[in-house]
Design a protein around this motif. Sequence first.
Motif, PDB file in Angstrom:
ATOM      1  N   UNK A   1      50.516  65.811  48.462  1.00  0.00           N
ATOM      2  CA  UNK A   1      51.252  66.187  47.261  1.00  0.00           C
ATOM      3  C   UNK A   1      51.941  67.513  47.539  1.00  0.00           C
ATOM      4  N   UNK A   2      53.260  67.539  47.345  1.00  0.00           N
ATOM      5  CA  UNK A   2      54.044  68.737  47.638  1.00  0.00           C
ATOM      6  C   UNK A   2      54.834  69.138  46.398  1.00  0.00           C
ATOM      7  N   UNK A   3      54.664  70.380  45.974  1.00  0.00           N
ATOM      8  CA  UNK A   3      55.414  70.898  44.832  1.00  0.00           C
ATOM      9  C   UNK A   3      56.848  71.191  45.232  1.00  0.00           C
ATOM     10  N   UNK A   4      57.776  70.578  44.504  1.00  0.00           N
ATOM     11  CA  UNK A   4      59.203  70.829  44.702  1.00  0.00           C
ATOM     12  C   UNK A   4      59.850  70.994  43.332  1.00  0.00           C
ATOM     13  N   UNK A   5      59.456  72.028  42.594  1.00  0.00           N
ATOM     14  CA  UNK A   5      60.001  72.195  41.239  1.00  0.00           C
ATOM     15  C   UNK A   5      61.489  72.489  41.269  1.00  0.00           C
ATOM     16  N   UNK A   6      62.200  71.891  40.346  1.00  0.00           N
ATOM     17  CA  UNK A   6      63.628  72.131  40.232  1.00  0.00           C
ATOM     18  C   UNK A   6      64.482  71.250  41.124  1.00  0.00           C
ATOM     19  N   UNK A   7      63.866  70.440  41.974  1.00  0.00           N
ATOM     20  CA  UNK A   7      64.620  69.538  42.833  1.00  0.00           C
ATOM     21  C   UNK A   7      64.686  68.152  42.205  1.00  0.00           C
ATOM     22  N   UNK A   8      65.723  67.413  42.576  1.00  0.00           N
ATOM     23  CA  UNK A   8      65.858  66.023  42.169  1.00  0.00           C
ATOM     24  C   UNK A   8      65.582  65.147  43.376  1.00  0.00           C
ATOM     25  N   UNK A   9      65.293  63.880  43.110  1.00  0.00           N
ATOM     26  CA  UNK A   9      64.938  62.950  44.183  1.00  0.00           C
ATOM     27  C   UNK A   9      66.011  62.883  45.269  1.00  0.00           C
ATOM     28  N   UNK A  10      67.275  62.915  44.884  1.00  0.00           N
ATOM     29  CA  UNK A  10      68.348  62.801  45.873  1.00  0.00           C
ATOM     30  C   UNK A  10      68.571  64.090  46.674  1.00  0.00           C
ATOM     31  N   UNK A  11      67.851  65.160  46.357  1.00  0.00           N
ATOM     32  CA  UNK A  11      67.951  66.413  47.098  1.00  0.00           C
ATOM     33  C   UNK A  11      66.838  66.552  48.137  1.00  0.00           C
ATOM     34  N   UNK A  12      66.014  65.511  48.263  1.00  0.00           N
ATOM     35  CA  UNK A  12      64.868  65.538  49.178  1.00  0.00           C
ATOM     36  C   UNK A  12      65.082  64.494  50.257  1.00  0.00           C
TER      37      UNK A  12
END
Length: 152
Positions: free
Chosen positions: A57-68
Amino acid sequence: MLMPSIFGESLFDGLMGFPFDEFDRQMRKMDHQLYGRNAKHEMKTDVREQEDGYEIDMDLPGFKKDQIELNLENGYLTITASKGFDKDQKDQNGRMIRQERYAGSMQRSFYVGEAITVEDVKARFEDGVLHLNLPKKEAPKLPDKKTICIEG
């Protein structure tokens, strides 16, 4: 004199030279060297081992799926998250006093073994958390070492 804080940080930390204990100072220095001004934006990760695999589980607050982006190469799983905002856009509501939102890219890699394939990795993204499931796979065994006799 204590200064008021905004969002849990004093606006004058570092300027007024408030005393910190040595460990805290060294940790802040190390974070700054590793991550620059964006140390608070590192990709915080939990890895759990299950009987049949691993959960990440990785926290990526503020990101959208298409930015990962996820890449698997030479046994390394690399997670890259990047985003930006339009710097030319002018704010109609006034001038910027403090800007804490992050723009840029971050990346982390994990060695998962060369036996793992792209089809083995299951990923979903919800509520700012990337959830990954990886099976446990053993690398193919190398043949046993055999001695060759030399004639003559």
